[in-house]
Design a protein around this motif. Structure first.
Motif, PDB file in Angstrom:
ATOM      1  N   ILE A  82       8.814 -30.639  -0.566  1.00  0.00           N
ATOM      2  CA  ILE A  82      10.015 -29.803  -0.518  1.00  0.00           C
ATOM      3  C   ILE A  82      11.208 -30.717  -0.232  1.00  0.00           C
ATOM      4  O   ILE A  82      11.158 -31.508   0.706  1.00  0.00           O
ATOM      5  N   PRO A  83      12.308 -30.680  -0.974  1.00  0.00           N
ATOM      6  CA  PRO A  83      12.548 -29.808  -2.135  1.00  0.00           C
ATOM      7  C   PRO A  83      12.322 -30.487  -3.466  1.00  0.00           C
ATOM      8  O   PRO A  83      12.828 -30.017  -4.476  1.00  0.00           O
ATOM      9  N   SER A  84      11.601 -31.610  -3.511  1.00  0.00           N
ATOM     10  CA  SER A  84      11.505 -32.344  -4.770  1.00  0.00           C
ATOM     11  C   SER A  84      10.702 -31.599  -5.827  1.00  0.00           C
ATOM     12  O   SER A  84      10.889 -31.829  -7.022  1.00  0.00           O
ATOM     13  N   ASP A  85       9.812 -30.680  -5.420  1.00  0.00           N
ATOM     14  CA  ASP A  85       9.000 -29.934  -6.384  1.00  0.00           C
ATOM     15  C   ASP A  85       9.408 -28.471  -6.504  1.00  0.00           C
ATOM     16  O   ASP A  85       9.234 -27.865  -7.555  1.00  0.00           O
ATOM     17  N   PHE A  86       9.917 -27.872  -5.439  1.00  0.00           N
ATOM     18  CA  PHE A  86      10.325 -26.470  -5.464  1.00  0.00           C
ATOM     19  C   PHE A  86      11.203 -26.203  -4.258  1.00  0.00           C
ATOM     20  O   PHE A  86      11.344 -27.028  -3.367  1.00  0.00           O
TER      21      PHE A  86
ATOM     22  N   SER B 160       0.807  -1.210   0.000  1.00  0.00           N
ATOM     23  CA  SER B 160       0.000   0.000   0.000  1.00  0.00           C
ATOM     24  C   SER B 160       0.842   1.263   0.000  1.00  0.00           C
ATOM     25  O   SER B 160       0.378   2.323  -0.424  1.00  0.00           O
ATOM     26  N   GLN B 161       2.063   1.196   0.508  1.00  0.00           N
ATOM     27  CA  GLN B 161       2.970   2.329   0.530  1.00  0.00           C
ATOM     28  C   GLN B 161       4.365   1.837   0.146  1.00  0.00           C
ATOM     29  O   GLN B 161       4.657   0.652   0.212  1.00  0.00           O
ATOM     30  N   SER B 162       5.196   2.781  -0.231  1.00  0.00           N
ATOM     31  CA  SER B 162       6.560   2.416  -0.611  1.00  0.00           C
ATOM     32  C   SER B 162       7.302   1.819   0.586  1.00  0.00           C
ATOM     33  O   SER B 162       7.293   2.375   1.684  1.00  0.00           O
ATOM     34  N   PHE B 163       7.920   0.668   0.349  1.00  0.00           N
ATOM     35  CA  PHE B 163       8.607  -0.046   1.416  1.00  0.00           C
ATOM     36  C   PHE B 163       9.813  -0.757   0.820  1.00  0.00           C
ATOM     37  O   PHE B 163       9.702  -1.418  -0.213  1.00  0.00           O
ATOM     38  N   PHE B 164      10.946  -0.599   1.468  1.00  0.00           N
ATOM     39  CA  PHE B 164      12.161  -1.258   1.005  1.00  0.00           C
ATOM     40  C   PHE B 164      12.677  -2.139   2.146  1.00  0.00           C
ATOM     41  O   PHE B 164      13.079  -1.641   3.202  1.00  0.00           O
ATOM     42  N   GLY B 165      12.614  -3.426   1.953  1.00  0.00           N
ATOM     43  CA  GLY B 165      13.037  -4.351   2.994  1.00  0.00           C
ATOM     44  C   GLY B 165      12.494  -5.738   2.729  1.00  0.00           C
ATOM     45  O   GLY B 165      11.964  -6.034   1.657  1.00  0.00           O
ATOM     46  N   GLN B 166      12.602  -6.597   3.714  1.00  0.00           N
ATOM     47  CA  GLN B 166      12.199  -7.987   3.557  1.00  0.00           C
ATOM     48  C   GLN B 166      10.753  -8.206   4.000  1.00  0.00           C
ATOM     49  O   GLN B 166      10.325  -7.689   5.029  1.00  0.00           O
ATOM     50  N   VAL B 167      10.021  -8.965   3.181  1.00  0.00           N
ATOM     51  CA  VAL B 167       8.667  -9.408   3.519  1.00  0.00           C
ATOM     52  C   VAL B 167       8.728 -10.917   3.716  1.00  0.00           C
ATOM     53  O   VAL B 167       9.291 -11.635   2.894  1.00  0.00           O
ATOM     54  N   ARG B 168       8.170 -11.368   4.814  1.00  0.00           N
ATOM     55  CA  ARG B 168       8.217 -12.802   5.130  1.00  0.00           C
ATOM     56  C   ARG B 168       6.925 -13.499   4.695  1.00  0.00           C
ATOM     57  O   ARG B 168       5.837 -12.928   4.746  1.00  0.00           O
TER      58      ARG B 168
ATOM     59  N   LEU C 170      12.035 -22.808  -1.581  1.00  0.00           N
ATOM     60  CA  LEU C 170      11.708 -21.431  -1.231  1.00  0.00           C
ATOM     61  C   LEU C 170      12.431 -21.011   0.039  1.00  0.00           C
ATOM     62  O   LEU C 170      12.655 -21.819   0.930  1.00  0.00           O
ATOM     63  N   SER C 171      12.746 -19.712   0.116  1.00  0.00           N
ATOM     64  CA  SER C 171      13.484 -19.201   1.275  1.00  0.00           C
ATOM     65  C   SER C 171      12.580 -18.675   2.370  1.00  0.00           C
ATOM     66  O   SER C 171      12.981 -18.586   3.529  1.00  0.00           O
ATOM     67  N   GLY C 172      11.336 -18.282   2.033  1.00  0.00           N
ATOM     68  CA  GLY C 172      10.444 -17.692   3.023  1.00  0.00           C
ATOM     69  C   GLY C 172      10.623 -16.197   3.175  1.00  0.00           C
ATOM     70  O   GLY C 172       9.958 -15.564   3.999  1.00  0.00           O
ATOM     71  N   ILE C 173      11.501 -15.584   2.375  1.00  0.00           N
ATOM     72  CA  ILE C 173      11.767 -14.142   2.437  1.00  0.00           C
ATOM     73  C   ILE C 173      11.840 -13.600   1.019  1.00  0.00           C
ATOM     74  O   ILE C 173      12.428 -14.218   0.128  1.00  0.00           O
TER      75      ILE C 173
END
Length: 436
Positions: A201-205, A182-190, A207-210
């Motif tokens: 996991i991990p046979s199909d994909f 909704s607003q400008s944000f620079f950083g990590q989204v979990r 992911l890091s979660g971040i």
């Protein structure tokens, strides 16, 4: 106290509280885990054995006594049957003891807060929006706004999935999921992988979660793992996780990806002016590699997918060459033994099938005998029957015609889900177009 010592103290403090439980009619809440983030916030995981709660809240104390608690406002999300998580806004200098409590119905004004919890906040139990600012009481409390002041409204960065669902195919390499902020944000989204996920996991994909947000958008890039194994459609379900000091999740906080396999069985028909024959193919793809075989079995009730008969003898007959792209399909069988025939001087016979669907030179559509879709192919075939005895080569027979090949419908993990319903509608529409 040094930072590491504070972390150890915090860990010990939560471990002590994890042994406590809030009990209601034999049901209990248990804090079952925690995770410390570098900036000092804490993710608590807790279990509910059946309190039928409407709301959960976390109480924080600076000492282990029962007095002097404060209510910590944070969004609670489900991570499994009876399992929940919440991330608590804290600073690195905080040393607190925690206890999770539940609040049950009634909720007279249906604003998402139980009457008991509203009493603690001094909000109205019969008004959805106590301060009449257009934001419901539960919405304001979860988004760090004062539900008693009309000049106080949620101002937090909200993170949402741009869409609720998407689909991909195993051989696509990567799949991208867009997030809107909704607003400008620079950083990590979990985000986390929901317990509803059926993919492995991990046979199909993997992911890091971040994911890194860059302004008002972020993209979760999912690397897909390609193999040569036939699998049913699998679901990857992702849930956004709030970080109350930085951003909050909005209403579109869950995204479901349908992962379709690029390996499978195909059912087909060979048709000319004189006959119509059924057959089945097994096509396995991994990058530019393709393996295939004509498959046939005497057991027409087989559940393994190897059940076509037609005029192909029982067995698995590997393809000599195979190619499948968005514009071209070619499959040539190796010699298939067909026994002997008096018409061929009792010589052993071999059969070779050549299936071709490709555009004319220059890329144009050659006409009505060419069509390639993701699960449907129309093309021409050549069927060659040859005697093994070279002295009888003059008896060689060749017939031509058209073939139609359709991929078997995959087994969906959640037959009543919106994604499954959409897939069935698409498959039905394709079948109707072919019938016409």
């Amino acid at each position: 106290m040094p930072r590491q010592a504070k972390k150890r103290f915090l860990r010990a403090a939560v471990a002590i509280i994890a042994g406590w439980a809030t009990e209601l009619n034999g049901a209990e809440l248990h804090i079952s885990g925690l995770e410390l983030f570098p900036e000092g916030s804490v993710k608590l995981t807790f279990e509910d054995t059946g309190t039928t709660a409407l709301n959960y809240a976390t109480l924080a104390r600076t000492n282990i006594g029962l007095a002097g608690y404060q209510l910590v406002l944070s969004r609670v999300s489900d991570v499994g049957p009876g399992q929940f998580q919440t991330t608590l806004p804290m600073t690195p200098d905080s040393n607190l003891f925690f206890q999770v409590v539940s609040f049950s119905y009634p909720d007279a004004d249906a604003d998402g807060l139980s009457d008991a919890l509203e009493t603690m906040f001094s909000t109205s139990t019969n008004t959805f929006d106590t301060d009449a600012d257009g934001f419901g009481d539960a919405n304001e409390i979860l988004n760090a706004s004062d539900p008693l002041r009309s000049d106080s409204v949620p101002q937090n960065v909200k993170v949402n999935f741009a869409s609720a669902q998407s689909s991909t195919r195993e051989g696509d390499g990567f799949h991208q999921i867009m997030l809107n902020l909704s607003q400008s944000f620079f950083g990590q989204v979990r985000y986390r992988i929901s317990h509803l996920t059926t993919a492995s996991i991990p046979s199909d994909f993997d992911l890091s979660g971040i994911v890194e947000a860059n302004g008002t958008t972020a993209v979760i890039r999912i690397p897909l793992i390609d193999d040569l194994v036939i699998e049913n459609v699998e679901m990857l379900v992702l849930d956004l996780e709030a970080d109350p000091e930085k951003y909050l999740t909005g209403g579109a906080s869950r995204h479901t990806v349908s992962i379709h396999d690029n390996d499978g069985y195909w059912s087909g028909v060979l048709r000319n002016d004189n006959s119509e024959q059924g057959f089945r193919l097994r096509l396995l793809r991994q990058g530019s590699t393709m393996q295939g075989a004509f498959v046939s079995s005497d057991d027409t009730n087989s559940t393994t997918g190897v059940q076509g008969i037609g005029t192909i003898p029982p067995g698995n007959w590997p393809l000599a060459t195979a190619q499948l792209s968005n514009t071209t399909f070619e499959a040539v069988s190796g010699p298939i033994p067909m026994g002997s025939s008096t018409l061929f001087g009792n010589s052993a016979l071999t059969r070779v099938l050549n299936l071709v669907a490709k555009p004319a030179p220059g890329g144009s559509n050659p006409g009505t005998n060419y069509w390639i879709k993701s699960n449907l192919i129309l093309g021409t075939y050549t069927d060659t029957l040859s005697p093994a005895d070279s002295n009888l080569a003059y008896l060689r027979r060749e017939s031509t015609g058209i073939f139609v090949l359709m991929e078997d419908l995959p087994v969906l993990p959640f037959p009543d889900s919106p994604a499954a319903a959409a897939f069935r509608r698409q498959a039905t529409a394709t079948s109707q177009r072919v019938a016409r």
